[in-house]
Design a protein around this motif. Sequence first.
Motif, PDB file in Angstrom:
ATOM      1  N   SER A  99       0.824  -1.202   0.000  1.00  0.00           N
ATOM      2  CA  SER A  99       0.000   0.000   0.000  1.00  0.00           C
ATOM      3  C   SER A  99       0.860   1.254   0.000  1.00  0.00           C
ATOM      4  N   ILE A 100       1.889   1.257   0.838  1.00  0.00           N
ATOM      5  CA  ILE A 100       2.738   2.449   0.950  1.00  0.00           C
ATOM      6  C   ILE A 100       3.580   2.633  -0.300  1.00  0.00           C
ATOM      7  N   ALA A 101       4.230   1.571  -0.774  1.00  0.00           N
ATOM      8  CA  ALA A 101       5.108   1.679  -1.935  1.00  0.00           C
ATOM      9  C   ALA A 101       4.330   2.098  -3.177  1.00  0.00           C
ATOM     10  N   GLU A 102       3.162   1.498  -3.406  1.00  0.00           N
ATOM     11  CA  GLU A 102       2.374   1.843  -4.587  1.00  0.00           C
ATOM     12  C   GLU A 102       1.792   3.245  -4.477  1.00  0.00           C
ATOM     13  N   SER A 103       1.429   3.647  -3.265  1.00  0.00           N
ATOM     14  CA  SER A 103       0.931   5.011  -3.077  1.00  0.00           C
ATOM     15  C   SER A 103       2.016   6.040  -3.357  1.00  0.00           C
ATOM     16  N   TYR A 440     -14.621   3.109  -8.935  1.00  0.00           N
ATOM     17  CA  TYR A 440     -13.169   3.051  -8.739  1.00  0.00           C
ATOM     18  C   TYR A 440     -12.799   2.045  -7.661  1.00  0.00           C
ATOM     19  N   PHE A 441     -11.678   1.362  -7.857  1.00  0.00           N
ATOM     20  CA  PHE A 441     -11.033   0.552  -6.825  1.00  0.00           C
ATOM     21  C   PHE A 441      -9.587   1.020  -6.724  1.00  0.00           C
ATOM     22  N   HIS A 442      -8.893   0.659  -5.642  1.00  0.00           N
ATOM     23  CA  HIS A 442      -7.544   1.161  -5.427  1.00  0.00           C
ATOM     24  C   HIS A 442      -6.504   0.317  -6.155  1.00  0.00           C
ATOM     25  N   MET A 443      -5.661   0.989  -6.949  1.00  0.00           N
ATOM     26  CA  MET A 443      -4.546   0.378  -7.649  1.00  0.00           C
ATOM     27  C   MET A 443      -5.004  -0.884  -8.378  1.00  0.00           C
ATOM     28  N   ASP A 444      -4.481  -2.057  -7.945  1.00  0.00           N
ATOM     29  CA  ASP A 444      -4.909  -3.319  -8.540  1.00  0.00           C
ATOM     30  C   ASP A 444      -5.188  -4.331  -7.435  1.00  0.00           C
ATOM     31  N   VAL A 445      -5.803  -3.857  -6.345  1.00  0.00           N
ATOM     32  CA  VAL A 445      -6.107  -4.720  -5.205  1.00  0.00           C
ATOM     33  C   VAL A 445      -7.240  -5.671  -5.609  1.00  0.00           C
ATOM     34  N   ARG A 474      -5.652   4.498 -10.036  1.00  0.00           N
ATOM     35  CA  ARG A 474      -4.364   4.926 -10.593  1.00  0.00           C
ATOM     36  C   ARG A 474      -4.555   5.667 -11.912  1.00  0.00           C
ATOM     37  N   THR A 475      -5.709   5.474 -12.571  1.00  0.00           N
ATOM     38  CA  THR A 475      -5.981   6.206 -13.803  1.00  0.00           C
ATOM     39  C   THR A 475      -6.221   7.686 -13.529  1.00  0.00           C
ATOM     40  N   LEU A 476      -6.499   8.030 -12.277  1.00  0.00           N
ATOM     41  CA  LEU A 476      -6.673   9.431 -11.887  1.00  0.00           C
ATOM     42  C   LEU A 476      -5.379  10.036 -11.358  1.00  0.00           C
ATOM     43  N   TYR A 477      -4.757   9.343 -10.399  1.00  0.00           N
ATOM     44  CA  TYR A 477      -3.549   9.834  -9.751  1.00  0.00           C
ATOM     45  C   TYR A 477      -2.574   8.678  -9.568  1.00  0.00           C
ATOM     46  N   LEU A 481      -6.783   7.359  -5.045  1.00  0.00           N
ATOM     47  CA  LEU A 481      -7.679   8.223  -4.276  1.00  0.00           C
ATOM     48  C   LEU A 481      -7.452   8.026  -2.776  1.00  0.00           C
ATOM     49  N   ALA A 482      -7.417   9.122  -2.042  1.00  0.00           N
ATOM     50  CA  ALA A 482      -7.066   9.058  -0.612  1.00  0.00           C
ATOM     51  C   ALA A 482      -7.997   8.154   0.177  1.00  0.00           C
ATOM     52  N   VAL A 483      -9.312   8.246  -0.057  1.00  0.00           N
ATOM     53  CA  VAL A 483     -10.238   7.457   0.754  1.00  0.00           C
ATOM     54  C   VAL A 483     -10.092   5.968   0.485  1.00  0.00           C
ATOM     55  N   LEU A 484      -9.650   5.598  -0.712  1.00  0.00           N
ATOM     56  CA  LEU A 484      -9.430   4.182  -1.018  1.00  0.00           C
ATOM     57  C   LEU A 484      -8.047   3.742  -0.579  1.00  0.00           C
ATOM     58  N   ARG A 485      -7.060   4.596  -0.791  1.00  0.00           N
ATOM     59  CA  ARG A 485      -5.681   4.270  -0.427  1.00  0.00           C
ATOM     60  C   ARG A 485      -5.541   3.999   1.068  1.00  0.00           C
ATOM     61  N   ALA A 486      -6.252   4.747   1.886  1.00  0.00           N
ATOM     62  CA  ALA A 486      -6.097   4.639   3.338  1.00  0.00           C
ATOM     63  C   ALA A 486      -7.028   3.610   3.969  1.00  0.00           C
ATOM     64  N   SER A 487      -7.892   2.984   3.175  1.00  0.00           N
ATOM     65  CA  SER A 487      -8.815   1.968   3.703  1.00  0.00           C
ATOM     66  C   SER A 487      -8.134   0.610   3.699  1.00  0.00           C
ATOM     67  N   VAL A 488      -8.255  -0.134   4.773  1.00  0.00           N
ATOM     68  CA  VAL A 488      -7.573  -1.431   4.869  1.00  0.00           C
ATOM     69  C   VAL A 488      -8.499  -2.592   4.522  1.00  0.00           C
ATOM     70  N   MET A 489      -9.763  -2.318   4.277  1.00  0.00           N
ATOM     71  CA  MET A 489     -10.718  -3.348   3.886  1.00  0.00           C
ATOM     72  C   MET A 489     -11.068  -3.139   2.407  1.00  0.00           C
ATOM     73  N   PRO A 490     -11.760  -4.084   1.758  1.00  0.00           N
ATOM     74  CA  PRO A 490     -12.223  -3.827   0.396  1.00  0.00           C
ATOM     75  C   PRO A 490     -12.996  -2.515   0.334  1.00  0.00           C
ATOM     76  N   ALA A 491     -12.606  -1.644  -0.609  1.00  0.00           N
ATOM     77  CA  ALA A 491     -13.159  -0.293  -0.643  1.00  0.00           C
ATOM     78  C   ALA A 491     -13.357   0.148  -2.087  1.00  0.00           C
ATOM     79  N   VAL A 492     -14.462   0.853  -2.333  1.00  0.00           N
ATOM     80  CA  VAL A 492     -14.747   1.364  -3.674  1.00  0.00           C
ATOM     81  C   VAL A 492     -15.317   2.771  -3.579  1.00  0.00           C
TER      82      VAL A 492
END
Length: 531
Positions: A99-103, A440-445, A474-477, A481-492
């Motif tokens: 999560s940290i490295a990809e962010s 949206y989903f985070h990166m390729d989780v 990742r297509t945006l930034y 997205l911050a709310v998805l990046r910082a969530s530790v559970m499945p998040a959309v």
Amino acid sequence: MRTIRLAGAALLPWMATATAFGTVDVPVPVRLAMFGLPENLSPPAVRLGDECFLPLEHARKAGWKVELSGEKATVTVGGTRVAAFCRKISQQNCLPVRSIAESAGGLTEWTGDTSLVVCSRIKRIEVENASILVEGTLPVRAQFLLLESPRRLVLDVSPAKLDRAKPPTTSGSFRYSQFDSSTVRVVAELDDEPSLVKPVTGERTAKVFWRGAKSVKVSKIDFASQPPPEPFKIGGLLLTVDTPELAIVQIPVSGAANWRFSAKRDGNGVYWIDFPSAESLEDSNPREIVGSAVRSARVLPRQGGGYTLRVETAGPMGVRVGVVGPNLEVRFTKPRGAGGTLAGKTIVLDAGHGGRDAGAVGRFGEQEIREKDLTLAITKRIASILEAEGTTVVMTREEDTYVELYSRPELANSCNADFFISIHINSNTVVNSKSGTFTYFHMDVPDSRLLADCIQAEIARVSGLPDNGSRSDRTLYDTGLAVLRASVMPAVLVEIAYINHEGDVRRLLDEAFQQAVAEAVVKGLREYIGG
């Protein structure tokens, strides 16, 4: 059933003491290949689900600057600050490496069940008269060598990768390539023998400079004398693991080193992986297999050339595709939070924006339409449906109040939520130019991607709007997205429609449409958990 509605970011006492990670997987020690770390770590890094957790002491030795505040962490790596979380494993404070490295813009890859590689993504390469500069997203090391006939200076940068989707910017005359799985090689030709060659590494850069020679235009490559690139070929199928928790389909491949693959789940729950330029690799493996968790998998000719892999599973599963040794490996995993019913789940619903943050603004006739009002109305409808199912619902806001961005996922983490769903309305710069819904989903989780696929498919069935699919944030930034990046559970994050499209906004104001979308979100959740 337990329903908690929170305005703002206040936490109830029972939430503050909950763990910050919602999976029950058993930690497995892994080998972590990352800049600044020795090969063998004690205590080791561990794998939980698809994440790798690194003890805090090792992270700091690797050069990560870490600030802790309870379960919250702010990590600076390669000059980039990332909001993260800390989890205690075997009495050790640990950080989520992927999560940290990809962010921070890096690239990570599991090269097996117990081996993770973390690389810098190369962003820029410049060759001037007497220097080579390579810039990445994470710290790197540099080595050089001199070659003759023609006279060349070679700079090897590692651990680093080239991203075909985001190639580096370049300046000057040189060649570069992915020399091996974690080394990028840059080659400059020189007009004379150099002296005082010296490599220097910065926070995210590698540079070599010299005296007594200048870089020149690289020699023209005689392509007729070069061996042709190895064609990409795929063979038959092997079902090496077939359990409800994990299923692995392997395909022998050749010439796949420079390719990246991804799987797409359609609205009928079928997974597709395209190989548009692939040739057939003759082997004895079947082109169709059947099993239990993987009900069927088939290699089919693709219209326009190449092949496609079609896979049906017994239920929704997270999927990741990668090359492992001589095989393309498609890993299907039971998603986090699956099983049971909605009555046994805790779901955090996030109505986007609020208070002084109106979000996007559109118009319907003379009426001003604000995103924050629509997101709250639809989120409340979702909450009501889930409450009727017996779900524990937590809302980041239930009124027109302002909630800090990172407080939203932090709330979900603190109450050990099974899912985090953020509701938004889209907009763009040209009125009436875009229409439709996407998620949206985070990166390729894999888990979050599956949740996005399930919800998006159900919304597409009822919205009457163009289905723009699910997509990585990742297509945006680069960092998502911050709310998805910082969530530790499945998040959309669901973008329901465009607030500045006349047809979309007419639907958004229709209570029947709002209810249909809310029911679709819940149906997508049911599909994900298999209930």
